[in-house]
Design a protein around this motif. Sequence first.
Motif, PDB file in Angstrom:
ATOM      1  N   ALA A 183       0.840  -1.199   0.000  1.00  0.00           N
ATOM      2  CA  ALA A 183       0.000   0.000   0.000  1.00  0.00           C
ATOM      3  C   ALA A 183       0.874   1.247   0.000  1.00  0.00           C
ATOM      4  O   ALA A 183       1.964   1.267   0.574  1.00  0.00           O
ATOM      5  CB  ALA A 183      -0.925   0.009   1.214  1.00  0.00           C
ATOM      6  N   LYS A 184       0.366   2.303  -0.688  1.00  0.00           N
ATOM      7  CA  LYS A 184       0.966   3.634  -0.643  1.00  0.00           C
ATOM      8  C   LYS A 184       0.049   4.528   0.169  1.00  0.00           C
ATOM      9  O   LYS A 184      -1.129   4.661  -0.139  1.00  0.00           O
ATOM     10  CB  LYS A 184       1.127   4.204  -2.058  1.00  0.00           C
ATOM     11  N   PHE A 185       0.582   5.140   1.205  1.00  0.00           N
ATOM     12  CA  PHE A 185      -0.247   5.946   2.094  1.00  0.00           C
ATOM     13  C   PHE A 185      -0.317   7.415   1.676  1.00  0.00           C
ATOM     14  O   PHE A 185      -1.094   8.177   2.248  1.00  0.00           O
ATOM     15  CB  PHE A 185       0.255   5.821   3.526  1.00  0.00           C
ATOM     16  N   CYS A 186       0.486   7.805   0.691  1.00  0.00           N
ATOM     17  CA  CYS A 186       0.392   9.147   0.137  1.00  0.00           C
ATOM     18  C   CYS A 186       0.959   9.117  -1.272  1.00  0.00           C
ATOM     19  O   CYS A 186       1.759   8.241  -1.617  1.00  0.00           O
ATOM     20  CB  CYS A 186       1.119  10.179   1.003  1.00  0.00           C
ATOM     21  N   GLY A 189       4.681   9.068  -1.535  1.00  0.00           N
ATOM     22  CA  GLY A 189       5.380   8.014  -0.824  1.00  0.00           C
ATOM     23  C   GLY A 189       5.633   6.788  -1.691  1.00  0.00           C
ATOM     24  O   GLY A 189       5.250   6.721  -2.856  1.00  0.00           O
ATOM     25  N   LEU A 190       6.294   5.803  -1.093  1.00  0.00           N
ATOM     26  CA  LEU A 190       6.592   4.545  -1.770  1.00  0.00           C
ATOM     27  C   LEU A 190       5.542   3.502  -1.417  1.00  0.00           C
ATOM     28  O   LEU A 190       4.799   3.649  -0.452  1.00  0.00           O
ATOM     29  CB  LEU A 190       7.982   4.052  -1.344  1.00  0.00           C
ATOM     30  N   ALA A 191       5.504   2.436  -2.208  1.00  0.00           N
ATOM     31  CA  ALA A 191       4.641   1.308  -1.878  1.00  0.00           C
ATOM     32  C   ALA A 191       5.324   0.498  -0.779  1.00  0.00           C
ATOM     33  O   ALA A 191       6.487   0.103  -0.913  1.00  0.00           O
ATOM     34  CB  ALA A 191       4.406   0.442  -3.106  1.00  0.00           C
ATOM     35  N   PHE A 213       3.338  -5.241  10.718  1.00  0.00           N
ATOM     36  CA  PHE A 213       4.685  -4.978  10.234  1.00  0.00           C
ATOM     37  C   PHE A 213       4.599  -4.143   8.965  1.00  0.00           C
ATOM     38  O   PHE A 213       3.787  -4.417   8.082  1.00  0.00           O
ATOM     39  CB  PHE A 213       5.421  -6.287   9.923  1.00  0.00           C
ATOM     40  N   ILE A 214       5.438  -3.122   8.876  1.00  0.00           N
ATOM     41  CA  ILE A 214       5.571  -2.326   7.668  1.00  0.00           C
ATOM     42  C   ILE A 214       7.019  -2.397   7.223  1.00  0.00           C
ATOM     43  O   ILE A 214       7.915  -2.025   7.979  1.00  0.00           O
ATOM     44  CB  ILE A 214       5.133  -0.869   7.891  1.00  0.00           C
ATOM     45  N   ASP A 215       7.235  -2.941   6.032  1.00  0.00           N
ATOM     46  CA  ASP A 215       8.591  -3.160   5.510  1.00  0.00           C
ATOM     47  C   ASP A 215       9.432  -3.953   6.505  1.00  0.00           C
ATOM     48  O   ASP A 215      10.578  -3.601   6.816  1.00  0.00           O
ATOM     49  CB  ASP A 215       9.259  -1.824   5.179  1.00  0.00           C
ATOM     50  N   PHE A 236       3.154   6.230  12.152  1.00  0.00           N
ATOM     51  CA  PHE A 236       3.484   7.184  11.102  1.00  0.00           C
ATOM     52  C   PHE A 236       4.148   6.457   9.947  1.00  0.00           C
ATOM     53  O   PHE A 236       5.030   5.616  10.158  1.00  0.00           O
ATOM     54  CB  PHE A 236       4.431   8.277  11.635  1.00  0.00           C
ATOM     55  N   VAL A 237       3.743   6.775   8.730  1.00  0.00           N
ATOM     56  CA  VAL A 237       4.338   6.220   7.525  1.00  0.00           C
ATOM     57  C   VAL A 237       4.598   7.360   6.554  1.00  0.00           C
ATOM     58  O   VAL A 237       3.671   8.111   6.222  1.00  0.00           O
ATOM     59  CB  VAL A 237       3.421   5.170   6.869  1.00  0.00           C
ATOM     60  N   ASP A 238       5.831   7.516   6.119  1.00  0.00           N
ATOM     61  CA  ASP A 238       6.201   8.598   5.206  1.00  0.00           C
ATOM     62  C   ASP A 238       5.771   9.960   5.748  1.00  0.00           C
ATOM     63  O   ASP A 238       5.361  10.856   4.992  1.00  0.00           O
ATOM     64  CB  ASP A 238       5.586   8.377   3.819  1.00  0.00           C
TER      65      ASP A 238
END
Length: 303
Positions: A183-186, A189-191, A213-215, A236-238
Amino acid sequence: MRSIATCYSEHAVRVSDSYCSGPLNRSYLSPKLIQSIRNAVSLTYKTRLSSQKHLLITVTWCDKLICQGFWINVSEKMSPEFRNSSNSHQLCKIKGTKEFESCNSGIEVYWDLSNAKFEAGPEPISAFYIVVLIDSTICLILGDMEDDPQVKKVTVGLPIVKFSLVYQCENFSGQKTEFSTKAKFCDSGLAHDILVKFGEEDEGPKNPIFSVFIDNKRVIKVMRLQWNFRGNQVTFVDGVLVDVMWDVYGWFAQPSPSAAAVFLFRTRSGLDSRLWLEEKDLAEKNHDKLEFSLLISASKNPG
């Protein structure tokens, strides 16, 4: 989403919260589990025509046993019941064109899945294209075949408008308690690789934990799911605030094969007064202010 949102106060402001209704007295995890598979993916994109009309384009990929191609829906409001809508069309051929009207606009869809490559699930990852024209304007291009002669023929000389992904829904079936996606959150941002899984605490299978888990980095860990079977936390992501909500009561408490678990990720600006919006709120919200949402729904039913 309404059934999840109503579990919480409309004015909740705590960054991390858990919902507690008493323990579930049963063993949760079994060593012999049916692998969970992704059997449906829905992607909703927002776009705005030069006339300032806002539209939502939803592309839904289903398991090949259900549908050989995909569904497409063009509407003005978000609706989870897209298949029952008069605006929804099932495109079963692997290559073709489709014309229809929706929202007082002329829609043209061009697609080619002849050589599409798949990984884990019904959504192709490469060697395909989908082009959606609305009132002779390019409003959506998916795939990696921009240089294909047919794509160039369809799009040459036509205006193109910006589109962005605002809603991603993934449905899993099976008993294994691991669900992964990207998923891309913005837009900038990256996938990211997203993994949701259940595990065991030291006390054994009667005391499971829930992790996100994210990445490959654990960003959320919830202990004692027999008490915390519904809740929400934030990460928080990106640089974007992402609220994570879960409801696993049905998965653990209901013996039927249709028992489900639901996980919702939603980006949120600091101006939002509520953590979660109900379906009617999402449908009525200004398109320019739609944040990104990822919904993962998991059912024990293997079919």
